[in-house]
Scaffold this active site. Structure first.
Site, PDB file in Angstrom:
ATOM      1  CG  PHE A   1     -31.547 -28.066 -20.755  1.00  0.00           C
ATOM      2  CD1 PHE A   1     -32.818 -28.601 -20.597  1.00  0.00           C
ATOM      3  CD2 PHE A   1     -30.755 -28.538 -21.787  1.00  0.00           C
ATOM      4  CE1 PHE A   1     -33.292 -29.590 -21.449  1.00  0.00           C
ATOM      5  CE2 PHE A   1     -31.217 -29.522 -22.653  1.00  0.00           C
ATOM      6  CZ  PHE A   1     -32.490 -30.054 -22.476  1.00  0.00           C
TER       7      PHE A   1
ATOM      8  CE  LYS B   1     -34.830 -25.130 -29.108  1.00  0.00           C
ATOM      9  NZ  LYS B   1     -35.352 -24.966 -27.749  1.00  0.00           N
TER      10      LYS B   1
ATOM     11  CG  ASN C   1     -34.364 -18.312 -27.871  1.00  0.00           C
ATOM     12  OD1 ASN C   1     -33.392 -17.674 -28.224  1.00  0.00           O
ATOM     13  ND2 ASN C   1     -34.266 -19.444 -27.187  1.00  0.00           N
TER      14      ASN C   1
END
Length: 325
Positions: free
Chosen positions: A15, A192, A259
Site C-alpha cells: 500500500f 471493514k 481479509n
C-alpha cells in the site's frame, strides 16, 4: 491552490509503495521511506517492488531511501504502516525532528493499542501540533500502482488541509472527496477488514450474493454504531463517503483482499484451530478484533457481526450461537 513541493511516504509495503506511485503522478519529488535496503535499491534502479507488487513498473522519478534523517524536509508525509506499528513509527519520526510544519496524511487503518484508541486520539498525545488528515478509500494496492481508476476520501478537522491534500493527489483517474468526520472514516477503515473476514467465511459456506449484500447493509449499521459512540457521524450522510461504503464493498467483494481471503481459507479449513495457529499472512481484521471488542465492552454496544467473527477467529472470547463449527 498550492502544491506540496515534495511528498514522503513512510512504509514500503504494497500500500505504501502504491501510494508513493499515486503521489508521483502529480508531484515530481516523491520519496518512499522504508527499512529494507534491498527493496530501496530495487526501487531506485529497477523501478519495481517485486516482493509486494510483482513486476508492476513504478514512476521513473520515484525515489526510495532508508534514511529517515531527511524525512523532516518533506512538506507532506504519508504514513502507510500497519496499525500495530503505528505508535513506534510515530515516536521514531519524533526522534528524527519532524516539526509542526510537516503535514501528516494517515493511511494506516486500525486502532492504536495499549490502550485501545482512535489513531487521531493517539496523535493528539504524540504529535499534537501537526496538520493531520486521514486517507481511506476503495483502493487495492496493485490497481493503484497500475494507475487504474480509483477514488478516496480525505478527512481532516481542518477542511482546508483536506482540500489541499485532495488537490495534490487528484487526477483524471483518481478522484477524491473531503470530509471533517475523521472518526467515521477511521472506524470504517478498521471495521471493514473484520467484515471482510465474515464475507470470506460466507463465501466458503456458499451463502450466495444475497447474503453478501445483506452483510454490507448490516456492516454499515455497525460502523455507524461504533462511530457515534466515539463521537462521529454528526451527519448521517458521512456513511456514504467513498472511504466508508466504497472501501467496505471493495474489501468484502474481492478475494484480492487479504481479509476476505483469510476468511475464505478459514471457512474451508477442516482444522480451524490448526489453521489459525499456522496462518502467517497479515490479516488486519484479525489484528483489529480484540481492540474492537475492548470498545464494544467499554461503550456497551451491540455489534453482532463483530461478535460472530470474534467467535470464529478468537475461540472462546465471545460465546456466539453463530460461531463456526
Amino acid at each position: 491552490m498550492n502544491k506540496f513541493k515534495n511528498i514522503a511516504v513512510y512504509g514500503g509495503g504494497s500500500f505504501g509503495t502504491s501510494l508513493a506511485s499515486l503521489a508521483a503522478q502529480n508531484c515530481n519529488n516523491v520519496t518512499l521511506f522504508l527499512r529494507d535496503e534491498a527493496i530501496a535499491k530495487e526501487i531506485l534502479h529497477n523501478k519495481t517492488n517485486v516482493k509486494y507488487l510483482g513486476d508492476i513498473k513504478l514512476p521513473a522519478h520515484l525515489q526510495a531511501t532508508t534514511n529517515l534523517d531527511i524525512i523532516k524536509d518533506f512538506e507532506l508525509i504519508i504514513i502507510a504502516l500497519p496499525s500495530y506499528a503505528f505508535d513506534d513509527s510515530i515516536k521514531l519520526l519524533k526522534t528524527h525532528s519532524i516539526s509542526k510544519d510537516n503535514t501528516l496524511l494517515i493511511a494506516t487503518k486500525g486502532f492504536a493499542r495499549n490502550p485501545t484508541a482512535l489513531l487521531s486520539d493517539r496523535l493528539k498525545t504524540l504529535l499534537p501540533y501537526n496538520p493531520t488528515a486521514f486517507f481511506v478509500g476503495p483502493n487495492l494496492a496493485k490497481e493503484l500502482a497500475k494507475n487504474l481508476p480509483a477514488s478516496a476520501s480525505i478527512a481532516s478537522l481542518d477542511i482546508d488541509i483536506a482540500n489541499k491534500i485532495a488537490y495534490n493527489l487528484s487526477s483524471k483517474i483518481f478522484t477524491t472527496n473531503v470530509s471533517s468526520d475523521i472518526v467515521t472514516l477511521q472506524v470504517a477503515g478498521a471495521l471493514k477488514n473484520i467484515f471482510a473476514i465474515k464475507s470470506g467465511i460466507d463465501l466458503a459456506r456458499k451463502q450466495g450474493e444475497n447474503a453478501r449484500a445483506t452483510l454490507i447493509v448490516a456492516a454499515l449499521k455497525e460502523i455507524a454504531i461504533l462511530s457515534k459512540a466515539l463521537g462521529g457521524m454528526q451527519k448521517n450522510s458521512d456513511i456514504l463517503l467513498e472511504g466508508v461504503v466504497g472501501d467496505l464493498v471493495l474489501t468484502c467483494y474481492s478475494l484480492g483482499s487479504r481479509n476476505t481471503k483469510f476468511g475464505y481459507e478459514l471457512g474451508i479449513s477442516s482444522d480451524k484451530k490448526k489453521f489459525l495457529q499456522e496462518y502467517k499472512e497479515l490479516a488486519e481484521g484479525r489484528e483489529a478484533l480484540k481492540l474492537v471488542l475492548d470498545l464494544i465492552k467499554k461503550y456497551n454496544l451491540h455489534m453482532p457481526i463483530i461478535s460472530e467473527v470474534a467467535s470464529c477467529v478468537i475461540p472462546y472470547v465471545i460465546p456466539a450461537k453463530a460461531g463456526m463449527t
